[in-house]
Write an enzyme that holds these catalytic residues in place. Sequence first.
Site, PDB file in Angstrom:
ATOM      1  N   ARG A  36       0.808  -1.220   0.000  1.00 47.50           N
ATOM      2  CA  ARG A  36       0.000   0.000   0.000  1.00 47.50           C
ATOM      3  C   ARG A  36       0.842   1.270   0.000  1.00 47.50           C
ATOM      4  O   ARG A  36       0.416   2.292  -0.497  1.00 47.50           O
ATOM      5  CB  ARG A  36      -0.932  -0.017   1.215  1.00 47.50           C
ATOM      6  CG  ARG A  36      -1.973  -1.139   1.104  1.00 47.50           C
ATOM      7  CD  ARG A  36      -2.526  -1.508   2.443  1.00 47.50           C
ATOM      8  NE  ARG A  36      -1.641  -2.539   2.996  1.00 47.50           N
ATOM      9  CZ  ARG A  36      -1.976  -3.382   3.939  1.00 47.50           C
ATOM     10  NH1 ARG A  36      -3.167  -3.330   4.470  1.00 47.50           N
ATOM     11  NH2 ARG A  36      -1.133  -4.295   4.378  1.00 47.50           N
ATOM     12  N   ASP A  37       2.044   1.224   0.555  1.00 49.79           N
ATOM     13  CA  ASP A  37       2.897   2.406   0.653  1.00 49.79           C
ATOM     14  C   ASP A  37       3.570   2.702  -0.688  1.00 49.79           C
ATOM     15  O   ASP A  37       4.032   1.786  -1.375  1.00 49.79           O
ATOM     16  CB  ASP A  37       3.964   2.173   1.730  1.00 49.79           C
ATOM     17  CG  ASP A  37       4.918   3.331   1.849  1.00 49.79           C
ATOM     18  OD1 ASP A  37       4.521   4.362   2.431  1.00 49.79           O
ATOM     19  OD2 ASP A  37       6.052   3.213   1.337  1.00 49.79           O
TER      20      ASP A  37
END
Length: 140
Positions: free
Chosen positions: A105-106
């Site tokens: 997600r990052d």
Amino acid sequence: GESLAVALPAGSDTDPDGYSIDGMRVLESILAPLGLHRKRARAFVRLSEDYLAAQSRDGTGNASRTLPQQISRITTPVSSLHGVGAYAADAHALFCEGILGVAPRDHALRWWYAWAIERREGERREQAERRRGETGQDAF
């Protein structure tokens, strides 16, 4: 780097939460340059307790005292450990477990993930080309 192995004698003074006051002071002094050192020290201790409890549940270690050479992987999801959020869980999956199945997600981890996928695919293509060359097959 500075070692975080702090051995305390039995019967050390404890705070209301049951943590060793001397041990927390040592940990806080190490974490002080990062800021929020009291909060981080408690979170680190809680994470360590959760990890040792998971080792005990999983049968992967001795929860009483584990030396760095004896630390083994746990089967409990790391995201269930105290203080482990999405970034830490994704980083653990990528760097510790070698899992490239789901994009993180990052944004910074996604850059690394894209690079790792590209590298893996390039290695697969090279291996396939070598196998074709060994068997005398044309690439067409």
